[in-house]
Each structure stands twice: as C-alpha cells, then as structure tokens.
Design a protein around this motif. Sequence first.
Motif, PDB file in Angstrom:
ATOM      1  N   ALA A 252       0.530  -1.716  -0.273  1.00 20.72           N
ATOM      2  CA  ALA A 252       0.173  -0.499  -0.237  1.00 20.72           C
ATOM      3  C   ALA A 252       0.671   1.445   0.469  1.00 20.72           C
ATOM      4  O   ALA A 252       0.878   2.174  -0.697  1.00 20.72           O
ATOM      5  CB  ALA A 252      -0.758  -0.307   1.454  1.00 20.72           C
ATOM      6  N   PHE A 253       2.263   1.210   1.112  1.00 22.37           N
ATOM      7  CA  PHE A 253       2.425   2.465   0.994  1.00 22.37           C
ATOM      8  C   PHE A 253       3.595   2.623  -0.364  1.00 22.37           C
ATOM      9  O   PHE A 253       3.585   3.556  -1.324  1.00 22.37           O
ATOM     10  CB  PHE A 253       3.647   2.174   1.782  1.00 22.37           C
ATOM     11  CG  PHE A 253       3.427   1.914   3.214  1.00 22.37           C
ATOM     12  CD1 PHE A 253       2.593   2.710   3.857  1.00 22.37           C
ATOM     13  CD2 PHE A 253       4.177   1.071   4.248  1.00 22.37           C
ATOM     14  CE1 PHE A 253       2.165   2.843   5.240  1.00 22.37           C
ATOM     15  CE2 PHE A 253       3.913   1.243   6.007  1.00 22.37           C
ATOM     16  CZ  PHE A 253       2.736   2.111   6.198  1.00 22.37           C
ATOM     17  N   ALA A 254       4.039   1.357  -0.929  1.00 22.85           N
ATOM     18  CA  ALA A 254       4.413   1.239  -2.820  1.00 22.85           C
ATOM     19  C   ALA A 254       3.518   2.349  -4.008  1.00 22.85           C
ATOM     20  O   ALA A 254       4.325   3.105  -4.393  1.00 22.85           O
ATOM     21  CB  ALA A 254       4.534   0.429  -2.879  1.00 22.85           C
ATOM     22  N   VAL A 255       2.470   2.099  -3.756  1.00 31.25           N
ATOM     23  CA  VAL A 255       1.566   2.564  -4.454  1.00 31.25           C
ATOM     24  C   VAL A 255       1.247   3.791  -4.190  1.00 31.25           C
ATOM     25  O   VAL A 255       1.145   4.952  -5.138  1.00 31.25           O
ATOM     26  CB  VAL A 255       0.241   1.888  -4.010  1.00 31.25           C
ATOM     27  CG1 VAL A 255      -1.002   2.367  -5.289  1.00 31.25           C
ATOM     28  CG2 VAL A 255      -0.111   0.454  -4.575  1.00 31.25           C
ATOM     29  N   THR A 256       1.656   4.117  -2.999  1.00 29.92           N
ATOM     30  CA  THR A 256       1.001   5.617  -2.832  1.00 29.92           C
ATOM     31  C   THR A 256       2.320   6.610  -2.980  1.00 29.92           C
ATOM     32  O   THR A 256       2.181   7.506  -3.200  1.00 29.92           O
ATOM     33  CB  THR A 256       0.969   6.333  -1.534  1.00 29.92           C
ATOM     34  OG1 THR A 256      -0.512   5.075  -0.437  1.00 29.92           O
ATOM     35  CG2 THR A 256       0.736   7.656  -1.048  1.00 29.92           C
ATOM     36  N   ARG A 257       2.729   6.213  -2.550  1.00 28.76           N
ATOM     37  CA  ARG A 257       4.757   6.127  -3.159  1.00 28.76           C
ATOM     38  C   ARG A 257       5.172   6.496  -4.703  1.00 28.76           C
ATOM     39  O   ARG A 257       5.257   8.359  -5.705  1.00 28.76           O
ATOM     40  CB  ARG A 257       6.086   5.505  -2.647  1.00 28.76           C
ATOM     41  CG  ARG A 257       6.079   5.973  -0.749  1.00 28.76           C
ATOM     42  CD  ARG A 257       7.262   5.225  -0.568  1.00 28.76           C
ATOM     43  NE  ARG A 257       8.512   5.408  -1.694  1.00 28.76           N
ATOM     44  CZ  ARG A 257       9.525   4.405  -1.760  1.00 28.76           C
ATOM     45  NH1 ARG A 257       9.355   3.388  -0.970  1.00 28.76           N
ATOM     46  NH2 ARG A 257      10.874   4.905  -1.876  1.00 28.76           N
TER      47      ARG A 257
END
Length: 258
Positions: free
Chosen positions: A82-87
């Motif tokens: 989820a963090f990767a998608v946001t970044r």
Amino acid sequence: MKNKTLIFLFLAVIALSSCGGASYPKENITQLLEELVMKESGEASKASIVGKTLYLDVELAGLASQEQSEAMEAVRKMQSAAFAVTRVILSSDSDIKYMVLNVYDPGKNIAFRLFQSIDDIKSYMYMRISRSDYESRNVFEIEGPGSAQQAVDNKYDLSLEEYVARMISANVSMASRSNPFMGALMSALNLKYKAVEDGTLIFSSAMPLDDKTAELLKNILAEETKKYSGKYGISFKSVKIVNRQDNGTFEFPVADNS
C-alpha cells in the motif's frame, strides 16, 4: 492505527518532496511499481491501469495461515505494498485518481481489498481534512471463496459515485462493530455494494429483511449516505437493498444534500 498513519504520512511526504521531475513517469509506472514492491516486500505483483484507476494485485501465501507469525508477516507485506502504491502515484506525472490494492491467497479463496482516492490522500497531507476523516474515507473490503476471484479479476475505471458507495457500505459495517447486536446483524446480512443506477445506490444482502430490520437498516444507510455523499458534493436519490437469495427488494428515498 496511529503508527500506520504516521508512517504513511512520512512516506508520502518523502514522495512529494522529490525534485527533478517525476520519479515514476507515467509511461512505465506499472513496471516501476512492480519493481518497488519486489524490492521492499520481496513479493511479485501485477500492476495495471484502467482509465484513471490503478490496480495492484499481490498474492501472499501466508494470508490465510493459522500461524500468527505468518499472518502478521502477510499484513506487513500488505502495508508495504500500500505504501509503495502511494509513493509511486504521488511521485508520478500520471493522472491517476483511484488506487485499488488486491491482496489474496494463492487459491484466491480470500481477498483483502483497499480502495483509496488520491485526492483524499493529498487533502490529508495538506491538512485540508483531519486524520479521522481521512481514515474514514479509506475503503476496506473482504471477499470470500464465492467472490474473491471475480472481485480481483474484474478491473474497470472507478467512478466517484461507486467509490463513495463502497465507502458508505464499508462504514456501515465498521460502525456496527461497536455494538455486538448490530455487529451480529450486519454479519448475517453481509451487506455489499452492488451498483449505482440512475442515481439509485444499490446494495445486496445475504438474507431477507423483515420490517424491523429493514427500518433499522434504512436509518443507518440514510445517515451514512447523506454523510459521505455530502463530503464529495454528490447525491443519490434513493437506496435499494436486493436480497441475494430471492431478489426481493427494499427501497427508500434519500434527501438531497445539495
């Protein structure tokens, strides 16, 4: 939840503070996202874009494990994805409006889904909305053996109306958890988003509604519908509940929010 939010905010700020143009150009954003997920979680993934909606599918072997350590590791990898998608989205020159993260076991018997609006993420980062408001706008869904594979495989461009409708459904289920009696009722009903047609918000239930249950559900859905549609400046003229067993329906009007 607080720690998750702080970590998310930290990563998002780093993503936005990058200089020298887009770190993840829209031309190869899916490939770069898959590489980032592999680097940070060690898991293969599949990213795809339909219209202005980005999907990320991640298969996790330990998702349905009875071992606590394996289940916790699966949760950690889900958060990392989820963090990767946001970044990636926040550091891209793409026009993506929504993200959908699908995390599922190898047989696609169970799937956890996270829906987020990129505008909501930015509003939270720039303090236009509060943390509690932001968290209430994140849509979490769980699909079981009868629906997980179809939910993961069915990819299309999300509309604002559908995003808000899913948000309403998720928050109705979440609100019931503070009351054990309501929680039991909502668990039995298994209320799910079905569609938006001609201004009517349609949900499906796993069991028929008697008069008392219908009236209780009407009050809850009317309140949540007005609350969340008002946040996005849209309105629904009515709410309909369709019984998945016999196709019986229950419908009621919703006051205009405009």
